[in-house]
Structure formats: structure tokens, C-alpha cells
Design a protein around this motif. Structure first.
Motif, PDB file in Angstrom:
ATOM      1  N   SER A   1       0.836  -1.212   0.000  1.00  0.00           N
ATOM      2  CA  SER A   1       0.000   0.000   0.000  1.00  0.00           C
ATOM      3  C   SER A   1       0.867   1.257   0.000  1.00  0.00           C
ATOM      4  N   ALA A   2       2.022   1.212   0.709  1.00  0.00           N
ATOM      5  CA  ALA A   2       2.917   2.378   0.723  1.00  0.00           C
ATOM      6  C   ALA A   2       3.549   2.584  -0.647  1.00  0.00           C
ATOM      7  N   LEU A   3       3.945   1.485  -1.318  1.00  0.00           N
ATOM      8  CA  LEU A   3       4.520   1.614  -2.652  1.00  0.00           C
ATOM      9  C   LEU A   3       3.510   2.198  -3.635  1.00  0.00           C
ATOM     10  N   LEU A   4       2.300   1.668  -3.610  1.00  0.00           N
ATOM     11  CA  LEU A   4       1.271   2.187  -4.510  1.00  0.00           C
ATOM     12  C   LEU A   4       0.948   3.644  -4.184  1.00  0.00           C
ATOM     13  N   GLY A   5       0.925   3.970  -2.895  1.00  0.00           N
ATOM     14  CA  GLY A   5       0.672   5.359  -2.513  1.00  0.00           C
ATOM     15  C   GLY A   5       1.758   6.292  -2.993  1.00  0.00           C
ATOM     16  N   ALA A   6       3.030   5.852  -2.864  1.00  0.00           N
ATOM     17  CA  ALA A   6       4.137   6.689  -3.331  1.00  0.00           C
ATOM     18  C   ALA A   6       4.092   6.877  -4.843  1.00  0.00           C
ATOM     19  N   ALA A   7       3.784   5.791  -5.586  1.00  0.00           N
ATOM     20  CA  ALA A   7       3.680   5.910  -7.046  1.00  0.00           C
ATOM     21  C   ALA A   7       2.539   6.846  -7.438  1.00  0.00           C
ATOM     22  N   THR A   8       1.423   6.717  -6.739  1.00  0.00           N
ATOM     23  CA  THR A   8       0.280   7.587  -7.037  1.00  0.00           C
ATOM     24  C   THR A   8       0.601   9.045  -6.756  1.00  0.00           C
TER      25      THR A   8
END
Length: 496
Positions: free
Chosen positions: A4-11
Motif C-alpha cells: 500500500s505504501a509503494l502504490l501510494g508513493a507511485a500515485t
């Protein structure tokens, strides 16, 4: 790092780039719109000023041609109707020019030009009753009277207004060209940055997400194909690591159960061989030609009875385990007093071992529970049997029944070997035997697993507290019957 943190950072990264690009385009678009309005106002202002200059020249030429000898003749001190219309046209042009002023400097120059035009018109009116010799104008034909200098001043003021508008137009054009270059550069940089960010996100997703998923899939495939040593690598985000860890734990558990099953089969074969050998020997003795004395006969029959009981318990554990695994454990539920069930179990085991005195503590009031009495007695018998078996040096066994709110509890305490903390989490798994006593104390390793499933089928739970060398306490917790409920007789309930 979590997925979730990786996807949040990419977003956040891609959204930030999009917001910056959109903001830059918005600012550039707004600036270019303002510049376009300035250019439009400048062009219109130049057109109006040039029209005013043409009107001034035309008016001066008409004035020269209307008077004999180059003079202006107007009767009774009044301007001719065409001259009045011409002046009104000049004033309307100046008023229209005021509507296209785009800077304070341009406004000041326009007001100065309007004053010069009004001075020129005032000079014309002052000379209306006189006929003056013609004079040469700076920007057109010769005009009569002394108002030629005023016309020159008006022309110079209008020319200055044209120059300031042209300067503003050139500045606006330069700004538009600059913005175009900056916008093009910013757009190219944004595209490159967006492509770089998207490539980074995709490559990171491949390395951090896709590869771990493929590795987990391959490990599951190898395990399903028979490779019992296949394990998933703990790679990638925390969620994928949790999935891999859960698969590895499941594989380890299955391998432990598989090893325990093989050990169980060997143990069952060994445990069955002992009573069968004793039975065979007893049958041989009974079938001998010499009759046995009565004391020997009684001891032999008692031995046969104990071995048959042992075989019956082992077969019963196997049948119960198979029924539980097949989700066919039937319960005949009725309301019973837990004190009576505990008393019956203690009375059954008190004569078994004089070295193990059994103390029973019961409350004064009934402890009513809805249960299958036979199954609960089976659990109590298993716990009491284990308390005696795992206390080889003797020692007191305590059985206590108590009620606590909406629950009831039976506790069985021994002073035996105790259980190693590392073995406690696996104590209630099928085919599990204590390593310290697996070779010396007979059993199948199914009793506690069956007991746990029976208690859970009643809506309760079984817990254990133990320390090596200090004995163990097994607690059975069951829900109590509601106050005042009457039992309607036995009823059959199937539990999986």
C-alpha cells in the motif's frame, strides 16, 4: 515496505507531476490570454489613433479649401454643421481610445493627446471669424491661421500614443514568444519526467511485485508437484512476504503432520504389538493342557481385560479422529450438572493408581451446562488418564469445578513432568507426542486433538498452563445454561 505504501508513493509521484504540468499550462494559458487581450487593445488603439490623425488631416485640408485665398469663413461666429460633426467624431475617437488603454503610461499619453487636440480645436474656433494667410503644417497640407502649431502638437501627441502602443505590442509579442519557448521546454521536460517516473514505477513494480508473485507461484507449483522442500522466498512488499510466510508455515505444518503420521503409524504398530503379544501369551496359557490355579487365572484374565481396554481406547481415538476429520461428530445435547460429570470421572480413576490421590473440589450450587455428557466424560477421562501417565513418580491430582459468570470451568492439575514451552503451540495437533516421553509412555497422540475438537463443538475452549518439572493444568471452559432453562430431552447436533 508495504504494498500500500509503494502504490501510494507511485500515485503521489505521478499525481504531483500531473498537477505541476497542469499548473504550468494553466499559468501559461492565463498569461497568454492576458497578452492576447493586450495585443488586441493595442491594435485597436493604434487603429483609432491613426483614424484620428487622418480625420485631423482631412479637417485641416477642408478648412483650407473652404475659405477664399486659403482662409476659413464661418458666419455669425458659428462653426458650419460639417465642422461640428467633424469635432464630435474626433471626440468620439478619443473616447473610444480610452476604452483600450492597457497601462497607466498609455493613459497619461492619451490624456495629453486629448488636451492637444482640444487646444487645436479651440484655436480653430478662435480663428473662425478671421481669414488668415495659409501656413505649412508638419504632417499635411498648409492650414490657415495661427492654429498650425497646435495641430503639430496634436499630431506629435498622437504619434507618441502610437509609439507607446507599438512598444507594448512588441513587449507582448516578446512575452508570448518567451512563454511559448518556456511552455515548450516545460512540456518536453514534463513528458520526459513523466515517462521516467512511469518507467521507474513499472520497473519497481516488476522487481518488487511481479517477481515475488512469480516466485510464490513457482514454489506452490513445485510443492503441488511433489517437491516437499519447496518454499516461497520472502521477497517484495510486506503483504507478499506475509503470503509467502503463510505458505511456508502451511508447508512446514503439513510436513510436521506428515512426519507425525508416519511416526503415529509406527507407534500404533508398536503399541498394538504389545497388547496382542500379551493376549497371545494369555491365550496360549489358557489353552495349555495343565489347568491354572485360580489366582493365576484371575491375574491372567485381568491382564487380558487391561489389554482389551487399551486396544479399545486406541481404536476409539482412531474412530473419533476419523469422524472429526469427516465432519461427522454427533452430539446428543442435554442439560447436565457439571459437578456430576466430574464426580463420575474422578470415581472412575481413583482406584486406578494408589500413588496418585485425586482431590475433587466442587461448588455448593449446581453448574448447569448443555452438553453431550458422554463426550465431556470422554474429555475428562483423557485428561485424568494423561495426568496419571505423565506423573510417573506419583503425586496428587486436583480436579476443580467452578462457575464464573456465563461460563463454567473444569481444571485438572497434576504434579508430573510438565511440558516444554516449545511444544505447547503444537500440543493439540493430531499425532503429537511429547518428545520427552514418546518412547516410554504409550499413546497415539490423538487424545488431546479429539478432546479439543469436542470442547470446541460445545462452544467452549481448552487451555493448558505448564512448566517443565512443575506439572500441568488443563482447563475446560464451557458456556453455562441460561438461568431457568429447562432441558427438553436429548437432541442430536452434528458438528464439523
Amino acid at each position: 515496505m508495504r504494498l500500500s505504501a509503494l502504490l501510494g508513493a507511485a500515485t503521489v509521484l505521478l499525481t504531483s507531476v500531473a498537477i505541476v504540468v497542469a499548473g504550468a499550462l494553466l499559468v501559461a494559458s492565463t498569461t497568454m490570454q492576458q497578452t492576447t487581450r493586450i495585443l488586441g487593445a493595442t491594435v485597436e488603439s493604434v487603429r483609432i489613433v491613426e483614424r484620428l490623425e487622418i480625420d485631423l488631416l482631412l479637417g485641416a485640408q477642408q478648412t483650407q479649401q473652404s475659405a477664399p485665398g486659403g482662409g476659413l469663413a464661418v458666419g455669425a461666429g458659428e462653426l458650419a454643421p460639417s465642422v461640428a460633426a467633424w469635432e464630435q467624431g474626433l471626440r468620439r475617437g478619443l473616447a473610444a481610445a480610452r476604452g483600450h488603454v492597457s497601462s497607466p503610461e498609455e493613459g497619461e499619453i492619451l490624456e495629453h493627446a486629448a488636451q492637444r487636440v482640444e487646444e487645436y480645436l479651440a484655436r480653430r474656433r478662435a480663428d473662425a471669424d478671421r481669414v488668415l494667410p495659409p501656413a505649412a503644417g508638419a504632417h499635411g497640407p498648409a492650414v490657415p491661421g495661427g492654429h498650425a502649431p497646435a495641430l503639430d502638437e496634436a499630431f506629435r501627441a498622437l504619434d507618441l500614443l502610437v509609439e507607446i502602443n507599438l512598444e507594448q505590442a512588441r513587449a507582448s509579442e516578446a512575452l508570448v514568444a518567451h512563454l511559448a519557448r518556456r511552455t515548450t521546454g516545460a512540456g518536453a521536460a514534463a513528458v520526459v519526467f513523466f515517462l521516467a517516473a512511469a518507467s521507474t514505477v513499472l520497473l519497481s513494480a516488476r522487481r518488487l511485485i511481479y517477481r515475488p508473485i512469480v516466485a510464490i507461484q513457482e514454489a506452490i507449483g513445485r510443492y503441488g508437484a511433489g517437491d516437499r522442500a519447496a518454499r516461497a522466498p520472502l521477497l517484495g512488499p510486506a503483504e507478499l512476504g506475509d503470503i509467502a510466510r503463510a505458505f511456508n508455515d502451511m508447508a512446514e505444518s503439513l510436513e510436521r503432520q506428515r512426519a507425525a503420521q508416519f511416526a503415529f503409524l509406527g507407534g500404533v504398530a508398536h503399541d498394538l504389538r504389545n497388547p496382542l503379544s500379551a493376549l497371545r501369551l494369555s491365550v496360549h496359557v489358557l489353552d495349555s493342557d495343565n489347568p491354572l490355579p485360580e489366582p493365576h487365572m484371575r491375574r491372567t484374565m485381568a491382564l487380558v481385560g487391561r489389554q482389551i481396554d487399551r486396544l479399545e481406547r486406541m481404536v476409539g481415538d482412531l474412530l473419533d479422529a476419523s469422524q472429526i476429520e469427516a465432519c461427522k461428530l454427533d452430539l446428543r445435547v442435554e442439560e447436565r450438572d457439571l459437578r456430576d460429570l466430574a464426580q463420575e470421572a474422578v470415581d472412575l480413576y481413583r482406584p486406578v493408581s494408589p500413588e496418585h490421590p485425586i482431590d475433587l473440589a466442587l461448588p455448593e450450587t449446581p453448574v448447569l451446562v448443555c452438553c453431550d455428557a458422554t463426550r465431556i466424560e470422554q474429555v475428562l477421562n483423557n485428561l485424568l488418564s494423561n495426568a496419571l501417565k505423565y506423573s510417573p513418580a506419583g503425586g496428587q491430582v486436583d480436579v476443580a469445578v467452578r462457575a464464573d459468570g456465563d461460563g463454567a470451568e473444569i481444571a485438572v492439575r497434576d504434579r508430573g513432568l510438565g511440558i516444554d514451552p516449545a511444544e505447547l503451540p503444537h500440543l493439540f495437533e493430531p499425532f503429537q507426542r511429547l518428545k520427552s516421553s514418546a518412547g516410554s509412555i504409550p499413546g497415539t497422540g490423538l487424545g488431546l486433538a479429539v478432546a479439543k475438537r469436542i470442547v470446541e463443538a460445545h462452544g467452549g475452549r481448552i487451555r493448558v498452563e505448564s512448566r517443565p518439572g512443575a506439572g500441568s493444568v488443563f482447563r475446560i471452559e464451557l458456556p453455562r445454561s441460561s438461568s431457568g432453562d429447562e432441558a427438553d430431552g436429548p437432541r442430536r447436533v452434528s458438528h464439523g
